[in-house]
Design an enzyme around this catalytic site. Structure first.
Site, short mmCIF file in Angstrom:
data_model
loop_
_atom_site.label_atom_id
_atom_site.label_comp_id
_atom_site.label_asym_id
_atom_site.label_seq_id
_atom_site.Cartn_x
_atom_site.Cartn_y
_atom_site.Cartn_z
N GLY A 185 88.97 91.54 -16.97
CA GLY A 185 88.51 90.46 -16.04
C GLY A 185 88.04 88.80 -17.52
N GLY A 236 97.32 89.98 -13.26
CA GLY A 236 97.29 91.36 -13.97
C GLY A 236 98.38 91.68 -13.43
N ASP A 237 99.85 91.03 -12.69
CA ASP A 237 100.89 91.35 -13.05
C ASP A 237 101.79 91.11 -14.35
OD1 ASP A 237 100.20 92.44 -10.51
OD2 ASP A 237 100.62 90.48 -9.12
N SER A 295 92.09 95.84 -17.27
CA SER A 295 92.14 94.62 -17.21
C SER A 295 90.46 95.03 -17.03
CB SER A 295 92.73 93.76 -16.80
OG SER A 295 93.19 94.48 -14.94
N GLY A 322 88.52 90.81 -21.41
CA GLY A 322 90.22 90.94 -21.55
C GLY A 322 90.05 92.52 -21.49
#
Length: 314
Positions: A222, A251-252, A220, A225
Site C-alpha cells: 500500500g 497492483g495489476d 505490495s 511501497g
C-alpha cells in the site's frame, strides 16, 4: 509475449463521489465503465506501454459481450472462451482523498469442461509466451487448487508462471512452485499467519512463501511501497502519490511493470512502483501509459527491517 488469464473477469463501474454517506442520496461527480479483472488489467497496462500481451478471457451473457467489446475497443489482443454463465459486474465508489469502497459480485460458476477450454487456450499459445499470469479471485464452485494445477501444467509447457490471487488459493498455488507471486499486505499476512508491522515482518513472510515454493515474491504494501525478495537479493522501494484517485488496478499495473522490466532486481522494482503509483493517480481502473509514469520519483534500496509500516492495504 506475456499471456494473462482472468478466470473471473468483470465490468467495472467507478463512480467518483464527494463522500460516502450511508442512507443518503449521493450525486456522482463522474463515472466510467472499464473492463475489469486482474489479468485483464495486466494486459491493459502492458498494451498502454507497447509491451506484447494476450488476454485469455472467459465470458458469458450480455455483460460478457460488453466486456469483450470494451477490450476490443482498447485494442487488446485476446482469446475469448464462451461460458454458460454471465460475467459479473463490480462497482467502485471513489472519494477525493483516495478512499475506495468496492462492491464486487461473486461471479458465475465454471464447469470442468470450461476450465479445460481455458487451459487449452493458453497451452496452444505456450510456444509464443515467456510468462503467463494467472490472477484474480475464483468463480463460485471452482476448486481452490485450480491455480496450483494450472501452474504445474504451464510450467511443464516451458512458461514462467506468475500468480496473483488471495485466500486459500494463494498458499496452495505457491506450493506448486510458481516463478513469481504478488501478494499485497493483507494477502501476505493471511497466507503466512503473521502480523506485519514492520519491513522485517514483510521480508520474513515473503521468505516463508519462498520456502513454500515461490521463486520470487513481489509484495505490495500500500502506501508503504513494495518489497521484492528473490535469489540475489532483497529490495525495498516507495514512490509518493501527490493526488490519489483510485487504487483499483494499481497492483495489476505494478505486476505489469515488473514483468515488462524483466522481473529481476532493482530495475524491475523501480518499474513496478512507477507503473503502480501512476495507476493510483488515475480515475477508475484506467491503466497508465508512458506519459503518466514517473520513474524519477521512485526510491529503491536495501530495506531497514526495523522500519514500521504506516497502514494496512484497504
Amino acid at each position: 509475449m506475456i499471456l494473462t488469464l482472468t478466470l473471473n473477469p468483470s465490468l467495472d463501474r467507478t463512480i467518483e463521489i464527494a463522500a460516502l454517506d450511508r442512507g443518503a442520496v449521493i450525486r456522482a461527480a463522474a463515472a466510467r465503465l472499464d473492463p475489469g479483472g486482474k489479468g485483464v488489467n495486466v494486459s491493459r497496462a502492458l498494451l498502454a506501454n507497447r509491451v506484447e500481451s494476450c488476454a485469455v478471457v472467459p465470458y458469458g451473457g450480455h455483460e460478457g459481450r460488453q466486456l469483450v467489446d470494451l477490450l476490443s475497443r482498447e485494442g487488446i489482443d485476446m482469446i475469448t472462451v464462451p461460458i454458460a454463465g454471465a460475467t459479473r459486474s463490480n462497482v467502485t465508489l471513489a472519494e477525493p482523498d483516495g478512499t475506495v469502497t468496492k462492491i464486487n459480485e461473486p461471479g458465475t460458476a465454471m464447469s470442468a469442461a470450461e476450465l479445460e477450454a481455458v487451459a487449452e487456450a493458453i497451452l496452444d499459445t505456450a510456444h509464443a509466451a515467456d510468462w503467463v499470469v494467472a490472477s484474480g479471485s475464483l468463480p463460485p464452485g471452482v476448486p481452490v487448487d485450480v491455480y496450483a494445477g494450472l501452474c504445474r501444467r504451464f510450467a511443464d509447457a516451458g512458461m514462467n508462471v506468475a500468480v496473483d490471487t488471495s485466500g486459500p488459493a494463494l498458499p496452495i498455488a505457491t506450493a506448486a512452485g510458481p516463478a513469481l507471486i504478488k501478494p499485497n499486505r493483507e494477502e501476505l499476512a493471511e497466507a503466512t499467519g503473521m502480523a506485519l508491522t514492520c519491513l522485517g515482518d514483510v521480508i520474513e513472510a515473503a521468505e516463508k512463501l519462498r520456502a513454500l515454493g515461490a521463486a520470487t515474491v513481489l509484495a505490495s504494501i500500500g502506501p508503504d511501497g513494495a518489497v521484492l525478495v528473490q535469489d540475489g537479493g532483497t529490495w525495498y522501494g516507495e514512490c509518493p502519490v501527490a493526488e490519489p484517485r483510485s487504487t483499483v488496478g494499481a497492483g495489476d499495473a505494478m505486476l505489469a511493470g515488473f514483468l515488462a522490466a524483466g522481473a529481476r532486481g532493482e530495475a524491475a522494482l523501480v518499474e513496478a512502483l512507477a507503473w503502480g503509483t501512476a495507476a493510483v493517480a488515475l480515475p477508475g481502473s484506467r491503466m497508465p501509459d508512458p506519459k503518466d509514469i514517473r520513474r524519477d520519483l521512485v526510491g529503491v534500496g536495501r530495506p531497514d527491517p526495523e522500519r514500521p509500516l504506516r497502514s494496512a492495504d484497504r
